[in-house]
Scaffold this active site. Structure first.
Site, PDB file in Angstrom:
ATOM      1  N   ASP A  54       0.605  -1.217  -0.131  1.00  0.00           N
ATOM      2  CA  ASP A  54       0.040  -0.036   0.061  1.00  0.00           C
ATOM      3  C   ASP A  54       0.881   1.393  -0.047  1.00  0.00           C
ATOM      4  OD1 ASP A  54      -1.730  -2.022   0.371  1.00  0.00           O
ATOM      5  OD2 ASP A  54      -3.246  -0.789   1.439  1.00  0.00           O
ATOM      6  N   SER A 104     -10.210  -0.015   1.587  1.00  0.00           N
ATOM      7  CA  SER A 104      -9.335  -0.958   1.253  1.00  0.00           C
ATOM      8  C   SER A 104      -9.415  -1.281  -0.406  1.00  0.00           C
ATOM      9  CB  SER A 104      -9.464  -2.210   1.896  1.00  0.00           C
ATOM     10  OG  SER A 104      -8.817  -3.500   1.458  1.00  0.00           O
TER      11      SER A 104
HETATM   12  C1  LIG Z   1      -5.159  -4.799   3.715  1.00  0.00           C
HETATM   13  C2  LIG Z   1      -5.523  -4.620   2.271  1.00  0.00           C
HETATM   14  C3  LIG Z   1      -6.170  -5.617   1.465  1.00  0.00           C
HETATM   15  O1  LIG Z   1      -3.921  -4.591   1.722  1.00  0.00           O
HETATM   16  C4  LIG Z   1      -5.838  -2.875   1.975  1.00  0.00           C
HETATM   17  O2  LIG Z   1      -5.129  -2.199   2.919  1.00  0.00           O
HETATM   18  C5  LIG Z   1      -5.794  -2.423   0.900  1.00  0.00           C
HETATM   19  O3  LIG Z   1      -5.773  -1.253   0.666  1.00  0.00           O
HETATM   20  O4  LIG Z   1      -6.012  -3.124  -0.303  1.00  0.00           O
HETATM   21 MG   LIG Z   2      -4.559  -0.272   2.162  1.00  0.00          MG
END
Ligand SMILES: CC(C)(O)[C@@H](O)C(=O)O
Ligand SMILES: [Mg+2]
Length: 562
Positions: free
Chosen positions: A120, A475
C-alpha cells in the site's frame, strides 16, 4: 557525480574516513553510490523477506561496479491495522516514508536509487520521496502473494477473510468454516494476492515506466522474481555509471504527465484500488504536474475494462494475470483503442513503452479480455460530483455488485466504530445509504480504510441493496456500492457533515452524480448553524498531520510553503 560532494577532494577527508570505516577502499571512491531504499519489516507478509531481496540486489550492484548503501523505511500492514484506531496511522505513514527517503538520499548525496516497496502506502511514499530527490530511480517491488484455497478447493484471499466475518456474523458460515478461511487465505509471502492497493500500485509502476515488466504480477519468492531483482539492479548501475544516462533517466524525466495518464489508464483497464486515485494525485503533485481529480473521468470514458481481478472477480488473482501475459499484455491490448495509452513515453529500461510491450501477448482471453469483448466500455473507477461532493468522490465501479443508479435513505454515523456497531446492531436495512463521516484526512485524522464495514455489508448479504458513502477511504479489497474520499470532508464543513438520518441520497455512476435531495434553502439553514466536530487527540504525530493535511481531492498531500 552527485556523490563527489561527499567523496572528492581534501575537504572531504573526514567523510572518506567515515566511509572507510564502513569498509570502502580507494577504488570505491571512483564508483557511483547507489541508495537501496528497502522497506524490510518483520510484521508485514509482503515485507518480512525483503532483507533477503536487498542482499541479492546489493550483490548484483557490487558485481556491476557500483557501491550500494541500504537503508530502511517503515511500513504499516493495513490488514493488521484494519478495523481499529491503528488504521489512523496508515495514510500518514506515506509522508514518513517519503520524508525518510528524501532525508537519507539528500543528506548523503547518493547518485541513484533502487527502491524496494511492496504494500500500500509504501509504494507512493517511496515514489514521492524519490521525486523530491530526482536522481535516476528504479523500483522493484517484493512481489505478490499466491492465492489461497479453502478445503473444498474454492480460491480465497484476504478479502474472503474480511467478508467471512460478516458471513459468520449473519450466521451463514460456522466457526469451522471461518477457521478454514483464516488458515488458508494468505498462503505465502508477498503482497495480498488480489488487485488490492499494493498490487494496484505495483502494477501502475509498470505503466509509469519506473519499474521493469513483471513488477506487478510475478509472485514473490520465485526464481522469476529473483531474475527481476537482478535485472533492476543491473539496469540502475548501467545508468549510474554513465553521465549522459544519469541526466536522461532522472525520475522526473520518466514520471511525467504522460506516465501519470498511462497509470490511470491501466488502473481503469484492470479495476485497481480506489486508493490509487489518492496516491496518484499525490504523486502528480510531487512531480509538479498539472493533473487533477476532474481529469480522471475523461480517461475512464476512453478505456475499456479488460481484466477483472479479486475483489471484483473473486477467483482471479495476480498470478493468473501473470500467466495470462502480465501487465504488458494488458497494455498491448489497450493500444488497439485509440489514445488509450501513450506509447512513446520513455521508461527506465531505456526503451519507450511500445518497445517494452511490443512482444507481449494475451495467453488466456478469459483472464485478460480482448478490446472487442470487455467487461465494460468504460474504466473501473469513476469520480462523482454533486451537492454532496462539490470537490469529488471516488467509486470503484469494477467492484459494483448492484445497480449503477441508487437512491436511498441516509443512516448517519460519526466515525467507523459507530458504523460497525450500527451495522451489526441491525440499524441498516435494504435501500439505505450508510454515511460514515469525520473519517477524512483531517477528521479521522488519517482517513481510515473502511474494509470492516464494507465487508460486513457484503458478508451480511446487503451488498447489492445498500450503498455506503464516506469522507474516509476503502481498502483495495472493498467491493459493493462504496463511495469514498467525499470532499470537502465533514471536518472542514463539507456537506457530508450536514446530512441527517432519512435524507434522500442519489447516486448515478454513469452520470457521475452524488447528491442529496435537499433544497438550497434547507442546505443554507443547516450550514448557518454548523460547527464541525473536532476529535481530541492523544497523538502528537497525528495532530501535526491533521494541522497540515489537505482533503482527498488533492491526494491528501500536506500543505507546504516552499
Ligand atoms: C489490507 C489491504 C487489502 O491491503 C488493504 O489495505 C488495501 O488497501 O488493499
Ligand atoms: Mg490499504
Amino acid at each position: 557525480m552527485r556523490s563527489d560532494e561527499v567523496k572528492k577532494g581534501y575537504h572531504r577527508t573526514p567523510h572518506r574516513s567515515l566511509f572507510r570505516a564502513t569498509g570502502l577502499k580507494d577504488e570505491d571512491f571512483e564508483k557511483p553510490f547507489i541508495g537501496v531504499a528497502n522497506s524490510f519489516i518483520e510484521i508485514i507478509p509482503g515485507h518480512f523477506f525483503l532483507n533477503k531481496v536487498a542482499n541479492i540486489i546489493k550483490e548484483e550492484i557490487r558485481a556491476n561496479g557500483c557501491i550500494p548503501f541500504e537503508f530502511n523505511t517503515i511500513g504499516i500492514d493495513d490488514g493488521i491495522a484494519m478495523g481499529h484506531d491503528g488504521m489512523l496511522y496508515s495514510l500518514p505513514s506515506r509522508e514518513l516514508i517519503a520524508s525518510s527517503i528524501e532525508s537519507v538520499m539528500n543528506a548523503h548525496k547518493l547518485d541513484a536509487m533502487i527502491a524496494i516497496p511492496n504494500c500500500d502506502k509504501i509504494v507512493p511514499g517511496m515514489i514521492m520521496g524519490a521525486l523530491r530527490v530526482n536522481v535516476p530511480t528504479i523500483f522493484v517491488s517484493g512481489g505478490p502473494m499466491a492465492k489461497g484455497y479453502k478445503k473444498d478447493g474454492t480460491p480465497i484471499d484476504l478479502a474472503s477473510a474480511f467478508e467471512a466475518v460478516g458471513k459468520h456474523e449473519a450466521g451463514v458460515i460456522s466457526e469451522e468454516q471461518l477457521r478454514d478461511i483464516e488458515c488458508n487465505a494468505c498462503p505465502s509471502a508477498g503482497s495480498c494476492s488480489g488487485m488490492f492497493t499494493a498490487n494496484s500500485m505495483n502494477t501502475l509502476m509498470e505503466a509509469m515506466g519506473i519499474a521493469l515488466p513483471g513488477n506487478g504480477t510475478i509472485l514473490a519468492q520465485t526464481v522469476e522474481r529473483e531474475t527481476l531483482y537482478r535485472k533492476a539492479a543491473r539496469r540502475i548501475c548501467e545508468i549510474a555509471k554513465e553521465e549522459t544516462a544519469r541526466k536522461k533517466f532522472t525520475l522526473k524525466n520518466i514520471l511525467n504527465e504522460n506516465a501519470v495518464r498511462n497509470a490511470f489508464a491501466v488502473d481503469m483497464a484492470m479495476g485497481g484500488s480506489s486508493n490509487t486515485v489518492l496516491h496518484m494525485l499525490a504523486i502528480a503533485n510531487e512531480a509538479g504536474l498539472d493533473f487533477q481529480l476532474k481529469d480522471i473521468n475523461a480517461i475512464s470514458r476512453n478505456v475499456s475494462h479488460i481484466a477483472k481481478i479479486s475483489p471484483s472477480l473473486t477467483n482471479v488473482h495476480m498470478e493468473d494475470i501473470n500467466r495470462a501475459g502480465g501487465v504488458s499484455a494488458v497494455m498491448k491490448e489497450m493500444t488497439k483503442r485509440s489514445n488509450n495509452i501513450l506509447i512513446d513515453n520513455l521508461t527506465i529500461s531505456g526503451e519507450n513503452l511500445l518497445q517494452l510491450i511490443v512482444g507481449a501477448e494475451i495467453k488466456d482471453k478469459n483472464i485478460i479480455r480482448t478490446i472487442d469483448n470487455p467487461y465494460s466500455e468504460v474504466g473501473g473507477l469513476a469520480i462523482l460530483y454533486g451537492n454532496l461532493a462539490e470537490q469529488g468522490a471516488v467509486i470503484k465501479t469494477a467492484g459494483l455488485t448492484g445497480s449503477r443508479v441508487f437512491t436511498g435513505k441516509a443512516v448517519c454515523f460519526n466515525g467507523q466504530q459507530e458504523a460497525v456497531d450500527g451495522i451489526i446492531g441491525g440499524k441498516v436495512k435494504e435501500g439505505d445509504v450508510v454515511v460514515i463521516r469525520y473519517e477524512g484526512p483531517k477528521g479521522g485524522p488519517g482517513m481510515q480504510e473502511m474494509l470492516t464495514p464494507t465487508s460486513l455489508i457484503m458478508g451480511m448479504g446487503l451488498g447489492s441493496s445498500v450503498a455506503l458513502i464516506t469522507d474516509g477511504r476503502f481498502s483495495g479489497a472493498t467491493r459493493g456500492a462504496s463511495i469514498g474520499h467525499v470532499s470537502p470532508e465533514a471536518a472542514e464543513g463539507g456537506m457530508i457533515g450536514l446530512i441527517e438520518d432519512g435524507d434522500e441520497i442519489h447516486i448515478d455512476v454513469d452520470n457521475y452524480i452524488l447528491s442529496v435531495k435537499l433544497s438550497d434553502e434547507e442546505i443554507g439553514k443547516r450550514k448557518a448553524n454548523f460547527v464541525p466536530l473536532k476529535k481530541k487527540l492523544q497523538s502528537r504525530w497525528l495532530s501535526q498531520y491533521r494541522a497540515l493535511v489537505t482533503n482527498a481531492s488533492n491526494g491528501a498531500v500536506l500543505k507546504t510553503d516552499l
